[in-house]
Write an enzyme that holds these catalytic residues in place. Structure first.
Site, PDB file in Angstrom:
ATOM      1  N   LEU A 298       2.526  -7.780  -7.253  1.00  0.00           N
ATOM      2  CA  LEU A 298       2.868  -7.040  -8.357  1.00  0.00           C
ATOM      3  C   LEU A 298       1.691  -6.112  -8.971  1.00  0.00           C
ATOM      4  O   LEU A 298       2.137  -5.151  -9.933  1.00  0.00           O
ATOM      5  CB  LEU A 298       3.470  -7.810  -9.561  1.00  0.00           C
TER       6      LEU A 298
ATOM      7  N   HIS B   5      -4.440 -17.128   3.101  1.00  0.00           N
ATOM      8  CA  HIS B   5      -4.594 -16.071   4.039  1.00  0.00           C
ATOM      9  C   HIS B   5      -5.359 -16.464   4.998  1.00  0.00           C
ATOM     10  O   HIS B   5      -6.560 -16.483   4.907  1.00  0.00           O
ATOM     11  CB  HIS B   5      -4.801 -14.555   3.063  1.00  0.00           C
TER      12      HIS B   5
ATOM     13  N   ASP C  50       5.851 -10.964   1.371  1.00  0.00           N
ATOM     14  CA  ASP C  50       4.691 -10.213   1.201  1.00  0.00           C
ATOM     15  C   ASP C  50       4.671  -8.854   0.634  1.00  0.00           C
ATOM     16  O   ASP C  50       3.936  -7.827   1.328  1.00  0.00           O
ATOM     17  CB  ASP C  50       3.841 -10.259   2.674  1.00  0.00           C
TER      18      ASP C  50
END
Length: 428
Positions: free
Chosen positions: A64, A180, A306
């Site tokens: 965001l 990740h 994603d």
């Protein structure tokens, strides 16, 4: 005001059943559900005949950008885009500035979310201070501040010892660690997958092993610490194999796959076009097929977008200079429905399960159910509505997508959150 949503097939318990739903805007709750309800049960009837109502989609992997990257996206614009895409719960990655790496920063972020979000936002806390990989955050404090899970998404935790201690803390705090997975020593300045397209364009490639080596390391650390270890955006055949073996060994590992890795491979990159640059990169056709197989057989638990918005200026140049990432919230369901459900590779019920039930169950979220007394949060789907993807019409500030011009069939046309309409087709 009470509204009766009448005539739809409703997705419940992995099945579609004919149900009418009465929603109270005052309480935000579902008051009644039945096969046939009289219009007298509500103040207003909304005709949804021939449409599908499903619980709001859940996306555990969105960026965001706020605070610090408001030129790319804000909490307001990103959650509007999510509502347009049929989502009512999104989980926000911590690669913002400042990073939510302390209880105080997490509480400040929660205040920002409460003021600006149009749907539910569950924020991640970071694994390390400033996501720099040098000093651990306080997992218990972040959880108490409202962190959904911990991740340094955008960068891999390079030190095995650091990840081991992070998993120990997270296990004790009862909070998941999402990773990740990328070994920086295997990147070699890459921008695309180390394959045929990188060779053709004379651009440095990213090895598949940069991802799978980290996953192999981490599943063993998860076994040793007892942590819930979640793998973000899996992209390679070897990664699927490692995760499958770890699950068979009883290790608490879960994993997600992104729509673009299911829909595209390196052969689809038309040239030096930064709209096709994402991390992890589009891999080989063989990797793509392994991801689809891994999703179908349960090795990969669910789909997460994603969503990674950038400015048009940032994505206007060469792959070698542009940032990684594409937007995904507004295109995920239409694309997946068109190219997997309409082609009969997936059942609709399976796709909805991967976008609702599985992320909720993996992370023990009390969302994704429609029943009297539950909060009214659902999306209305028109499975026959055709639309050509046009990035200029995106609600997201990010217009960066490789799917511009693709024709899709099946769209969210209305989204309800907390009993109120937060998105409706044709209405700003």
């Amino acid at each position: 005001m009470k509204k009766l949503y009448k005539g739809a097939q409703v997705y419940q318990n992995r099945k579609l059943v004919r149900q009418d739903i009465v929603v109270s805007e005052e309480t935000g709750l579902i008051e009644q559900m039945a096969g046939e309800l009289s219009p007298d049960t509500a103040d207003q009837t909304v005709d949804v005949s021939g449409l599908i109502i499903s619980p709001g989609f859940i996306d555990v992997h969105v960026h965001l950008r706020e605070p610090g990257g408001e030129q790319k996206e804000t909490i307001s614009s990103g959650t509007k885009a999510a509502a347009k895409g049929g989502y009512t719960t999104v989980c926000a990655m911590p690669n913002t500035r400042p990073v939510p790496d302390t209880k105080e920063q997490m509480e400040a972020l929660q205040n920002m979310i409460s003021r600006n979000a149009h749907i539910r936002v569950l924020p991640y806390g970071s694994i390390t201070i400033r996501e720099a990989g040098k000093e651990l955050t306080d997992a218990k404090a972040l959880k108490h501040g409202g962190a959904f899970a911990l991740t340094d998404d955008g960068v891999g935790v390079q030190s095995a010892g650091m990840m081991y201690r992070a998993m120990q803390q997270a296990s004790e705090a009862g909070i998941p660690v999402a990773a990740h997975c990328e070994d920086n020593s295997l990147l070699f300045g890459g921008h695309l997958h180390a394959g045929i397209k990188a060779e053709e364009l004379h651009i440095n490639g990213i090895l598949s092993s940069a991802e799978s080596v980290h996953i192999a390391r981490d599943v063993l650390l998860a076994e040793e610490t007892g942590a819930h270890y979640h793998v973000c955006h899996v992209s390679t055949e070897a990664s699927v194999r490692v995760i499958r073996d770890a699950k068979r060994a009883g290790i608490h590992v879960t994993a997600e796959v992104s729509p673009h890795h299911l829909l595209l491979n390196e052969e689809d990159i038309p040239g030096d076009d930064a709209q096709y640059k994402m991390n992890p990169p589009l891999r080989s056709r063989r990797d793509q097929l392994a991801l689809i197989e891994g999703l179908i057989d349960g090795t990969l638990d669910f789909i997460a977008t994603d969503h990674a918005p950038h400015t048009e200026e940032e994505k206007a140049g060469s792959i070698q200079h542009a940032p990684f990432g594409i937007t995904g919230l507004e295109t995920a369901f239409p694309l997946l429905h068109t190219f997997f459900v309409k082609t009969k590779q997936f059942k609709l019920e399976d796709l909805l399960g991967w976008m609702i039930d599985k992320p909720a169950s993996v992370f023990n979220l009390p969302y994704g159910k429609l029943a009297p007394g539950q909060q009214a949060e659902f999306t209305v789907l028109d499975l026959e509505k055709q639309r050509t993807i046009d990035s200029s019409s995106f609600v997201s500030r990010g217009k960066n997508t490789p799917f511009n011009g693709w024709v899709t069939v099946g769209q969210p046309v209305m989204t309800i959150f907390n009993g109120k309409e937060v998105w409706k087709e044709g209405k700003a």
